[in-house]
Design an enzyme around this catalytic site. Sequence first.
Site, PDB file in Angstrom:
ATOM      1  N   SER A 285       0.837  -1.196   0.000  1.00  0.00           N
ATOM      2  CA  SER A 285       0.000   0.000   0.000  1.00  0.00           C
ATOM      3  C   SER A 285       0.876   1.252   0.000  1.00  0.00           C
ATOM      4  O   SER A 285       1.662   1.453  -0.912  1.00  0.00           O
ATOM      5  CB  SER A 285      -0.974  -0.038   1.174  1.00  0.00           C
ATOM      6  OG  SER A 285      -1.942   0.978   1.070  1.00  0.00           O
TER       7      SER A 285
ATOM      8  N   HIS B  13      -8.577   1.510  -0.956  1.00  0.00           N
ATOM      9  CA  HIS B  13      -8.416   0.624  -2.115  1.00  0.00           C
ATOM     10  C   HIS B  13      -9.764   0.137  -2.653  1.00  0.00           C
ATOM     11  O   HIS B  13      -9.924  -1.024  -3.015  1.00  0.00           O
ATOM     12  CB  HIS B  13      -7.498  -0.549  -1.774  1.00  0.00           C
ATOM     13  CG  HIS B  13      -6.143  -0.111  -1.312  1.00  0.00           C
ATOM     14  ND1 HIS B  13      -5.244   0.481  -2.172  1.00  0.00           N
ATOM     15  CD2 HIS B  13      -5.559  -0.128  -0.089  1.00  0.00           C
ATOM     16  CE1 HIS B  13      -4.148   0.792  -1.487  1.00  0.00           C
ATOM     17  NE2 HIS B  13      -4.320   0.446  -0.226  1.00  0.00           N
TER      18      HIS B  13
END
Length: 395
Positions: free
Chosen positions: A88, A191
């Site tokens: 991430s 996300h």
Amino acid sequence: MIALFAPGQGSQTPGMLAPWLELPGVTEQLGEFGEAAGLDLLRLGTTADADEIKDTAVTQPLLVALGLVVSTRLGLEVDTDRVVAGHSVGELTAAAVSGALTPVEAVALAARRGAEMAAACALAPTGMSALLGGDTEAVVAGIEALGLTAANRNATGQIVAAGSMEALAALAADPPGGARVRALPVAGAFHTRYMAPAEAALAEWSATLRPADPRPILLSNADGSAVVTGPDLVARLVRQVTLPVRWDLCLRTCADLGVTAAIELAPAGTLTAIAKRELPGIELLAIKSPADLETARVMITSRAQHGQGEHTPEFRIVVTPAKGVFTRADGVDEGSAVARGTRLGTIATNRDDHEIVAPQAGVLAEWLRSDGDIVAAGLPLVRLHDGAHHDGGDY
């Protein structure tokens, strides 16, 4: 081959910068990073409490800053046979480690990313829940049946669902595939489509960046593939906020590449634990304090010299950016001189085509895959001989 991993949000702890301030130059480096981020990172990383540093707008630049404090003290050479990947927001750390972004650019991008994602979280009540264990296909199907997204697929038996709070409550009430559900203390559905405003803002902000091409192999969270060019990397970093994190595919590519050791940059522990299960038998090191730096340097040096003796490599290996069918470009043959950016071929996937370009000028020494081959992400495609060293002899 050795891999360097950069952790993501959730790995932060209060006071995590404090031990590193004992090293020469760290205070000044963090001051520069803080100016780029518009935050007092020194204070946030030393005296701020857990509630303050779990704010997405704070956590992300803080994590990237610490990762880069550590990486810049490992004696890394950019032009090395190495894999780098970040989970991430850790992908921004990895981008700087690869030489594609400067450390200051990576921290500034993390600060903007965190601020825009925090703003997107405020638009709707959303969240994330971890699903542990269970049948993978049944778990993913159950997540999607509720209109949720499998936002993180970290490893076998470890998937994170994200979306509306109502749907997450329904998921917890009836877990799919025999999984256990645990709500995560995050601000929103990272996300997923809920981050679309953040993606749009980052696309505009990053338009002025002029990234270099990654030099070590840099793996993308999107699909575990190797990123070949700087512009593609920035585009992927922008899209990453709405795309699921496929850390499982990054680890699969590491296995395909023959990674034998992995070092996790501070604040370390989470990715090392996953790698222990998913990449059994490899040497692992989690950098948790300055005391771990020397061990890391020894690991890196031993891998860099393994099998090379005193020879400095005079060639580059171009790898596949995605799994698909390889087609060579017309007119590019073994022995041909190629300029930086020359199109070498394409990888065709089920969704789109990925262009393969020469990362540097040189001579195409050897094709390592044939026209029409089905290739996995991260595998070698072609060997380019450094034009500066080529003497016209045998390869």
